[in-house]
Design a protein around this motif. Structure first.
Motif, PDB file in Angstrom:
ATOM      1  N   ASN A  14       0.843  -1.191   0.000  1.00 12.81           N
ATOM      2  CA  ASN A  14       0.000   0.000   0.000  1.00 12.81           C
ATOM      3  C   ASN A  14       0.879   1.243   0.000  1.00 12.81           C
ATOM      4  O   ASN A  14       1.889   1.286   0.705  1.00 12.81           O
ATOM      5  CB  ASN A  14      -0.874  -0.023   1.266  1.00 12.81           C
ATOM      6  N   VAL A  15       0.513   2.235  -0.794  1.00 14.58           N
ATOM      7  CA  VAL A  15       1.229   3.514  -0.809  1.00 14.58           C
ATOM      8  C   VAL A  15       0.248   4.578  -0.347  1.00 14.58           C
ATOM      9  O   VAL A  15      -0.821   4.749  -0.929  1.00 14.58           O
ATOM     10  CB  VAL A  15       1.789   3.848  -2.208  1.00 14.58           C
ATOM     11  N   ARG A  16       0.620   5.288   0.732  1.00 12.84           N
ATOM     12  CA  ARG A  16      -0.280   6.244   1.380  1.00 12.84           C
ATOM     13  C   ARG A  16       0.448   7.549   1.655  1.00 12.84           C
ATOM     14  O   ARG A  16       1.664   7.567   1.844  1.00 12.84           O
ATOM     15  CB  ARG A  16      -0.768   5.630   2.699  1.00 12.84           C
ATOM     16  N   ARG A  73       8.236  15.112   5.926  1.00 15.06           N
ATOM     17  CA  ARG A  73       9.018  14.883   7.147  1.00 15.06           C
ATOM     18  C   ARG A  73       9.428  13.428   7.299  1.00 15.06           C
ATOM     19  O   ARG A  73      10.520  13.145   7.768  1.00 15.06           O
ATOM     20  CB  ARG A  73       8.243  15.339   8.383  1.00 15.06           C
ATOM     21  N   TYR A  74       8.539  12.510   6.936  1.00 13.28           N
ATOM     22  CA  TYR A  74       8.833  11.089   7.090  1.00 13.28           C
ATOM     23  C   TYR A  74       8.383  10.314   5.866  1.00 13.28           C
ATOM     24  O   TYR A  74       7.357  10.616   5.272  1.00 13.28           O
ATOM     25  CB  TYR A  74       8.069  10.483   8.275  1.00 13.28           C
ATOM     26  N   MET A  75       9.176   9.302   5.544  1.00  8.84           N
ATOM     27  CA  MET A  75       8.737   8.239   4.654  1.00  8.84           C
ATOM     28  C   MET A  75       8.959   6.968   5.451  1.00  8.84           C
ATOM     29  O   MET A  75      10.088   6.600   5.757  1.00  8.84           O
ATOM     30  CB  MET A  75       9.533   8.203   3.355  1.00  8.84           C
ATOM     31  N   LEU A  76       7.858   6.360   5.883  1.00 13.82           N
ATOM     32  CA  LEU A  76       7.936   5.146   6.684  1.00 13.82           C
ATOM     33  C   LEU A  76       7.589   3.937   5.834  1.00 13.82           C
ATOM     34  O   LEU A  76       6.550   3.914   5.174  1.00 13.82           O
ATOM     35  CB  LEU A  76       6.968   5.197   7.862  1.00 13.82           C
ATOM     36  N   GLU A  77       8.470   2.953   5.857  1.00 16.22           N
ATOM     37  CA  GLU A  77       8.121   1.636   5.352  1.00 16.22           C
ATOM     38  C   GLU A  77       7.636   0.901   6.573  1.00 16.22           C
ATOM     39  O   GLU A  77       8.393   0.637   7.503  1.00 16.22           O
ATOM     40  CB  GLU A  77       9.335   0.932   4.752  1.00 16.22           C
ATOM     41  N   GLY A  91       4.529   4.959   3.538  1.00 16.17           N
ATOM     42  CA  GLY A  91       3.773   6.122   3.997  1.00 16.17           C
ATOM     43  C   GLY A  91       4.577   7.394   3.886  1.00 16.17           C
ATOM     44  O   GLY A  91       5.696   7.483   4.407  1.00 16.17           O
ATOM     45  N   PHE A  92       4.020   8.384   3.190  1.00 14.85           N
ATOM     46  CA  PHE A  92       4.635   9.700   3.048  1.00 14.85           C
ATOM     47  C   PHE A  92       3.888  10.659   3.972  1.00 14.85           C
ATOM     48  O   PHE A  92       2.683  10.865   3.791  1.00 14.85           O
ATOM     49  CB  PHE A  92       4.533  10.185   1.595  1.00 14.85           C
ATOM     50  N   GLU A 147       8.014  15.997  18.166  1.00 14.27           N
ATOM     51  CA  GLU A 147       9.076  16.835  17.610  1.00 14.27           C
ATOM     52  C   GLU A 147       9.396  16.331  16.216  1.00 14.27           C
ATOM     53  O   GLU A 147       9.966  15.251  16.065  1.00 14.27           O
ATOM     54  CB  GLU A 147      10.327  16.789  18.488  1.00 14.27           C
ATOM     55  N   LEU A 148       9.030  17.107  15.222  1.00 16.59           N
ATOM     56  CA  LEU A 148       9.272  16.692  13.845  1.00 16.59           C
ATOM     57  C   LEU A 148      10.704  17.025  13.447  1.00 16.59           C
ATOM     58  O   LEU A 148      11.255  18.039  13.875  1.00 16.59           O
ATOM     59  CB  LEU A 148       8.300  17.396  12.900  1.00 16.59           C
ATOM     60  N   PRO A 149      11.288  16.184  12.599  1.00 20.61           N
ATOM     61  CA  PRO A 149      12.639  16.484  12.116  1.00 20.61           C
ATOM     62  C   PRO A 149      12.604  17.686  11.169  1.00 20.61           C
ATOM     63  O   PRO A 149      11.577  17.957  10.546  1.00 20.61           O
ATOM     64  CB  PRO A 149      13.034  15.205  11.375  1.00 20.61           C
ATOM     65  N   GLN A 150      13.696  18.394  11.083  1.00 22.98           N
ATOM     66  CA  GLN A 150      13.773  19.534  10.167  1.00 22.98           C
ATOM     67  C   GLN A 150      14.007  19.089   8.728  1.00 22.98           C
ATOM     68  O   GLN A 150      13.712  19.821   7.795  1.00 22.98           O
ATOM     69  CB  GLN A 150      14.875  20.499  10.612  1.00 22.98           C
ATOM     70  N   ALA A 151      14.546  17.879   8.581  1.00 22.59           N
ATOM     71  CA  ALA A 151      14.804  17.341   7.247  1.00 22.59           C
ATOM     72  C   ALA A 151      14.071  16.004   7.118  1.00 22.59           C
ATOM     73  O   ALA A 151      13.675  15.394   8.107  1.00 22.59           O
ATOM     74  CB  ALA A 151      16.303  17.152   7.046  1.00 22.59           C
ATOM     75  N   PHE A 152      13.921  15.575   5.906  1.00 22.23           N
ATOM     76  CA  PHE A 152      13.257  14.311   5.583  1.00 22.23           C
ATOM     77  C   PHE A 152      13.969  13.135   6.255  1.00 22.23           C
ATOM     78  O   PHE A 152      15.188  13.053   6.263  1.00 22.23           O
ATOM     79  CB  PHE A 152      13.258  14.165   4.060  1.00 22.23           C
TER      80      PHE A 152
END
Length: 162
Positions: A14-16, A73-77, A91-92, A147-152
């Protein structure tokens, strides 16, 4: 167009994409019908569509919002079980400014519809403890929203039951 979701037996790819919308120590979540979990607003990426185009489309469909400058901010597998399927989800997760017309109030602040299902949007306190209480999926985002990262950041996350 069709969604980037592929099934083979009990396996699902799945791509979300989803929006991380924070305001005053809260984060916006959505519940579909009577699911026992909530997630961040968003949906499936469609064939031939970039995740950036998808986040714009999904925010328009779900929140009736035209968004500007979403930041990835995140790309999670993410590997997990749901609906009797063994998921491998890409997940993007984009940080998005709060749309002006989305009210900031306790309880359900907005409702909508997607594919014939009722969506209920709610602001919840943005802390790992509060996000566990409301059963935020994917589990991996519970600790990553405060706390979100400043970079991907790209990560692979395997749920314990996988």
């Amino acid at each position: 167009m069709s969604n980037l979701t592929f099934d083979e037996g009990i396996e699902r790819v799945n791509v979300r994409c989803a929006g991380i919308i924070r305001h005053e120590d809260h984060v916006l979540v959505v519940r579909e019908d009577d699911d026992d979990f909530v997630c961040l607003p968003g949906g499936r990426v469609q064939r031939g569509e970039s995740s950036l185009d998808a986040i714009h489309r999904e925010m328009d469909e779900e929140l009736n919002a035209r968004i500007e400058a979403p930041q990835l901010r995140y790309m999670l597998e993410n590997f997990f079980w749901r609906y009797g399927k063994r998921f491998h989800e890409f997940g993007f997760y984009y940080e998005i400014e709060k749309p002006v017309h989305v009210p900031f109030e306790k309880g359900v602040c907005m409702t909508g519809e997607d594919d014939g299902k009722t969506l209920s949007f709610e602001w919840v306190h943005n802390s790992p403890d509060a996000l566990v209480e409301i059963n935020l999926h994917p589990f991996a985002m519970r600790s990553r929203l405060v706390e979100l990262p400043q970079a991907f950041v790209h990560e692979c996350v395997i749920d314990p039951d996988y």
